[in-house]
Design a protein around this motif. Structure first.
Motif, PDB file in Angstrom:
ATOM      1  N   GLU A 290       9.161   0.528  -8.283  1.00  0.00           N
ATOM      2  CA  GLU A 290       8.698   1.822  -8.751  1.00  0.00           C
ATOM      3  C   GLU A 290       9.081   2.854  -7.692  1.00  0.00           C
ATOM      4  N   MET A 291       9.784   3.877  -8.087  1.00  0.00           N
ATOM      5  CA  MET A 291      10.381   4.812  -7.135  1.00  0.00           C
ATOM      6  C   MET A 291       9.493   6.008  -6.816  1.00  0.00           C
ATOM      7  N   GLY A 292       8.254   5.979  -7.304  1.00  0.00           N
ATOM      8  CA  GLY A 292       7.313   7.021  -6.912  1.00  0.00           C
ATOM      9  C   GLY A 292       7.760   8.406  -7.325  1.00  0.00           C
ATOM     10  N   SER A 293       7.379   9.383  -6.526  1.00  0.00           N
ATOM     11  CA  SER A 293       7.563  10.789  -6.911  1.00  0.00           C
ATOM     12  C   SER A 293       9.002  11.269  -6.879  1.00  0.00           C
ATOM     13  N   ALA A 486       4.911   5.215  -3.506  1.00  0.00           N
ATOM     14  CA  ALA A 486       4.362   4.407  -4.594  1.00  0.00           C
ATOM     15  C   ALA A 486       3.559   3.250  -4.009  1.00  0.00           C
ATOM     16  N   GLU A 487       2.351   3.067  -4.502  1.00  0.00           N
ATOM     17  CA  GLU A 487       1.575   1.906  -4.077  1.00  0.00           C
ATOM     18  C   GLU A 487       2.227   0.646  -4.628  1.00  0.00           C
ATOM     19  N   TYR A 494      -2.310  -2.535  -8.105  1.00  0.00           N
ATOM     20  CA  TYR A 494      -1.847  -1.619  -7.074  1.00  0.00           C
ATOM     21  C   TYR A 494      -2.709  -1.791  -5.830  1.00  0.00           C
ATOM     22  N   ALA A 495      -2.045  -1.947  -4.693  1.00  0.00           N
ATOM     23  CA  ALA A 495      -2.745  -2.222  -3.438  1.00  0.00           C
ATOM     24  C   ALA A 495      -2.739  -0.983  -2.555  1.00  0.00           C
ATOM     25  N   LYS A 496      -3.901  -0.524  -2.178  1.00  0.00           N
ATOM     26  CA  LYS A 496      -3.993   0.623  -1.291  1.00  0.00           C
ATOM     27  C   LYS A 496      -3.493   0.258   0.101  1.00  0.00           C
ATOM     28  N   ASN A 497      -2.909   1.234   0.766  1.00  0.00           N
ATOM     29  CA  ASN A 497      -2.377   1.071   2.129  1.00  0.00           C
ATOM     30  C   ASN A 497      -1.186   0.117   2.198  1.00  0.00           C
ATOM     31  N   HIS A 498      -0.574  -0.139   1.046  1.00  0.00           N
ATOM     32  CA  HIS A 498       0.670  -0.916   1.004  1.00  0.00           C
ATOM     33  C   HIS A 498       1.647  -0.144   0.112  1.00  0.00           C
ATOM     34  N   VAL A 518      16.835   6.777   1.100  1.00  0.00           N
ATOM     35  CA  VAL A 518      16.349   5.697   1.964  1.00  0.00           C
ATOM     36  C   VAL A 518      15.028   5.171   1.434  1.00  0.00           C
ATOM     37  N   ILE A 519      14.749   3.910   1.739  1.00  0.00           N
ATOM     38  CA  ILE A 519      13.478   3.288   1.366  1.00  0.00           C
ATOM     39  C   ILE A 519      12.866   2.655   2.611  1.00  0.00           C
ATOM     40  N   VAL A 520      11.538   2.656   2.667  1.00  0.00           N
ATOM     41  CA  VAL A 520      10.796   1.960   3.720  1.00  0.00           C
ATOM     42  C   VAL A 520       9.678   1.191   3.025  1.00  0.00           C
ATOM     43  N   ASP A 521       9.741  -0.121   3.090  1.00  0.00           N
ATOM     44  CA  ASP A 521       8.816  -0.980   2.357  1.00  0.00           C
ATOM     45  C   ASP A 521       7.651  -1.405   3.248  1.00  0.00           C
ATOM     46  N   ASP A 522       6.439  -1.047   2.793  1.00  0.00           N
ATOM     47  CA  ASP A 522       5.184  -1.435   3.437  1.00  0.00           C
ATOM     48  C   ASP A 522       5.157  -1.089   4.928  1.00  0.00           C
ATOM     49  N   PRO A 523       5.327   0.182   5.275  1.00  0.00           N
ATOM     50  CA  PRO A 523       5.313   0.562   6.692  1.00  0.00           C
ATOM     51  C   PRO A 523       3.888   0.634   7.240  1.00  0.00           C
ATOM     52  N   ARG A 524       3.790   0.605   8.570  1.00  0.00           N
ATOM     53  CA  ARG A 524       2.536   0.827   9.282  1.00  0.00           C
ATOM     54  C   ARG A 524       2.637   2.169  10.008  1.00  0.00           C
ATOM     55  N   PRO A 525       1.525   2.749  10.395  1.00  0.00           N
ATOM     56  CA  PRO A 525       1.588   4.043  11.088  1.00  0.00           C
ATOM     57  C   PRO A 525       2.414   3.956  12.374  1.00  0.00           C
TER      58      PRO A 525
END
Length: 573
Positions: A290-293, A486-487, A494-498, A518-525
């Motif tokens: 899902e490509m989100g916004s 996109a969560e 749908y998983a929050k914070n992922h 570009v895509i970044v999958d499941d990043p952390r702060p």
């Protein structure tokens, strides 16, 4: 008395004649024997001359010997080069180790000594092979020159080397997912290597025409310099954001050429021991998400193209929309009606849903199909995933699809669709081969009008200057962009914070030449207290790529005032 003498002379005369006959017979027999000897010598001489001539021919040519041991195993392939002629893939001749068990007097000694050079050899398997009665067995394919040297120094009987062809990739892992790889017999397994085989290379080799030097290099659209930058920045982003995966692509918006594409984690095609691990897939073309916004690019363009909206059209975003048991709300809602411009700038889910309702279910689905997001992408790369969508489109489907949920497509075809909207409305299938603008025009399909395209260029630039794309706005390059957060769906929910984060950029926005996604999958702060949305990681990642690659792409920096926003806003109305 005279009678006796006459008989005696007659007897002597007869005896002399008999002796002469014997002598004459023996002389004839000797002559025939000498002729046979001469003939035999001539025949043997001719045979040895033929053998000698054949040996000379083999010594000065690449023709295979009768037993085939001097002919390289595997088939030759054409070199692969980038758009500037830089070598990306080529054939190398290497040695492989074999044994003739019948000629080995002491198997234990051979196994023991070979293990000092090749410790990875399985002791029991090697021993069993050498104890067998086969005339020929492989021990180790494609040795390094050092290994061959060390084994030669052992002086082992019954051990030999046979030349083979090995594919070599000078860039290592940098282009792994585009170039693909070959098997032990130099046959294409994936990527452009597999595509080359599908273009008739297999038939040529079967007909005996696929010999070394018979092929012209295959030239790709990739730029090795830009590819290095994309790969390097993705590697840094993986570490900085502790992401599960990352990827990026740069498209020529005028031709559809892929100038660079990488997906992380990747693998080294020179040593692809981990190439089949599930997290090594090419997420840019072989994975759907899902490509989100970023999908709001298409929703907003659709509202103008099919719904008759313009930049000033109002959409009531003051209250959430109820979809079944779910409520559609805005992450940073304004609690008031928004113009189309504000819907895009503030990335309003409610406003995007209202844009979709303006067009209707069938119109919405049809527009996404026209944009190439719901059908399998056509390109040379074999690894292309089929987008996922609901079997039946309903109003809730259309509403969630308007802001990038409920259907999944590939990042590469998303980038191609965005390029089609921004490049004056001409959709081009992405290609990994060189393509001129004239060739591109011949295969382009209209997706939106010039008026809609111009308005979308304005919105992208506005969002790049004042909205969520600010961290990718490299000075002088007139960058526009759109974030997408996109969560992730985990265990069906749908998983929050992922998050699966996306950023789509284009430059220069007055007449876009390139699209960067570009895509970044499941990043952390990045640091405590920082966010994990696309604004915090995907946008700056794209900015870093643009900053380093802009000069190689040929974009001329311009540091004058950005008059495009005011002019384009007035014209787009």
């Amino acid at each position: 008395m005279l009678s006796r003498l006459s008989k005696t002379f007659a007897s002597l005369r007869s005896s002399h004649q008999d002796t002469a006959s014997v002598i004459e017979g023996r002389a004839s027999l000797g002559q025939r024997s000498r002729s046979r000897v001469k003939m035999t010598m001539i025949v043997f001489g001719a045979v040895y001359c033929v053998i000698g001539a054949r040996l000379v021919i083999y010594g000065f040519s690449d023709l295979p010997s009768r037993d085939g041991l001097t002919r390289p195993i595997g088939t030759s392939r054409p070199d692969i080069i980038d758009r500037n002629g830089a070598l990306l893939a080529t054939d190398l001749r290497v040695a492989s180790l074999y044994a003739e068990p019948r000629r080995i007097p002491d198997v234990d000694e051979v196994v023991e000594k070979l293990s000092t050079v090749l410790p990875e050899l399985h002791h029991e398997d090697t021993y069993r092979k050498l104890k067998g009665k086969a005339g020929f067995v492989w021990l180790k394919r494609q040795l390094t020159p050092r290994q061959q040297h060390d084994i030669l120094a052992l002086g082992l009987p019954g051990i030999g080397f046979r030349p083979e062809i090995k594919r070599f990739y000078p860039g290592g892992s940098q282009m792994a997912h585009v170039l693909g790889l070959t098997n032990i017999d130099n046959q294409g397994l994936s990527g452009m290597e597999k595509w080359i085989d599908q273009q008739g290379l297999v038939d040529l080799r079967m007909s005996g025409l696929g010999v070394k030097g018979a092929f012209e290099p295959v030239q790709l659209s990739l730029d090795a310099r830009v590819q290095h930058i994309v790969h390097d920045e993705l590697t840094k982003a993986m570490e900085l954001y502790k992401a599960t995966a990352a990827g990026g692509v740069i498209l020529n918006a005028k031709t559809g050429e892929v100038l660079a594409m990488a997906s992380m984690p990747d693998y080294d095609p020179n040593n692809p021991f981990n190439a089949l691990e599930k997290d090594r897939l090419n997420r840019m073309s072989a994975g759907t998400s899902e490509m989100g916004s970023t999908i709001k690019t298409f929703t907003t363009a659709m509202a103008m193209e099919l719904g008759g909206a313009n930049l000033s059209t109002m959409f009531d975003a003051s209250r959430p929309i109820v979809v079944g048991r779910q409520r559609v709300h805005d992450a940073h809602g304004k609690g008031r009606p928004l113009t189309l411009t504000e819907v895009f700038r503030y990335s309003s889910n409610i406003g995007s849903a209202k844009e979709a309702l303006m067009v209707g279910i069938e119109g919405h689905k049809g527009f996404l199909e026209r944009a190439g997001l719901l059908t399998r992408m056509q390109t040379e790369l074999p690894e292309v995933a089929r987008p996922m969508q609901p079997r039946v489109w309903t109003q809730p489907t259309s509403i969630t699809a308007s802001f990038g949920h409920g259907f999944a497509t590939t990042p590469l075809q998303t980038a191609a669709g965005i390029a089609g909207i921004l490049n004056h409305g001409q959709l081009l299938s992405p290609t990994f081969l060189k393509r001129t603008e004239e060739e591109a025009k011949a295969v382009a399909r209209p997706i939106v009008s010039e008026k809609t395209s111009q308005a979308m260029r304005y919105l992208y630039r506005l969002n790049g200057v004042e909205g969520s794309g600010r961290l990718a706005n490299i000075e002088g390059y007139r960058v526009g962009g759109k974030t997408g957060t996109a969560e992730k769906v985990i265990n069906g929910r749908y998983a929050k914070n992922h998050n699966f984060n996306v950023f789509a950029a284009a430059l220069p926005m007055e007449d876009p030449q390139f699209v960067v996604l570009v895509i970044v999958d499941d990043p952390r702060p990045e640091k405590p207290g920082m966010g994990i949305t696309a604004y915090s990681n995907a946008a700056p990642l794209a900015g870093n790529i643009i900053k380093r690659a802009g000069s190689f792409l040929g974009v001329q920096p311009r540091f004058s005032d950005d008059a495009m926003l005011a002019v384009s806003s007035a014209q787009a109305h």
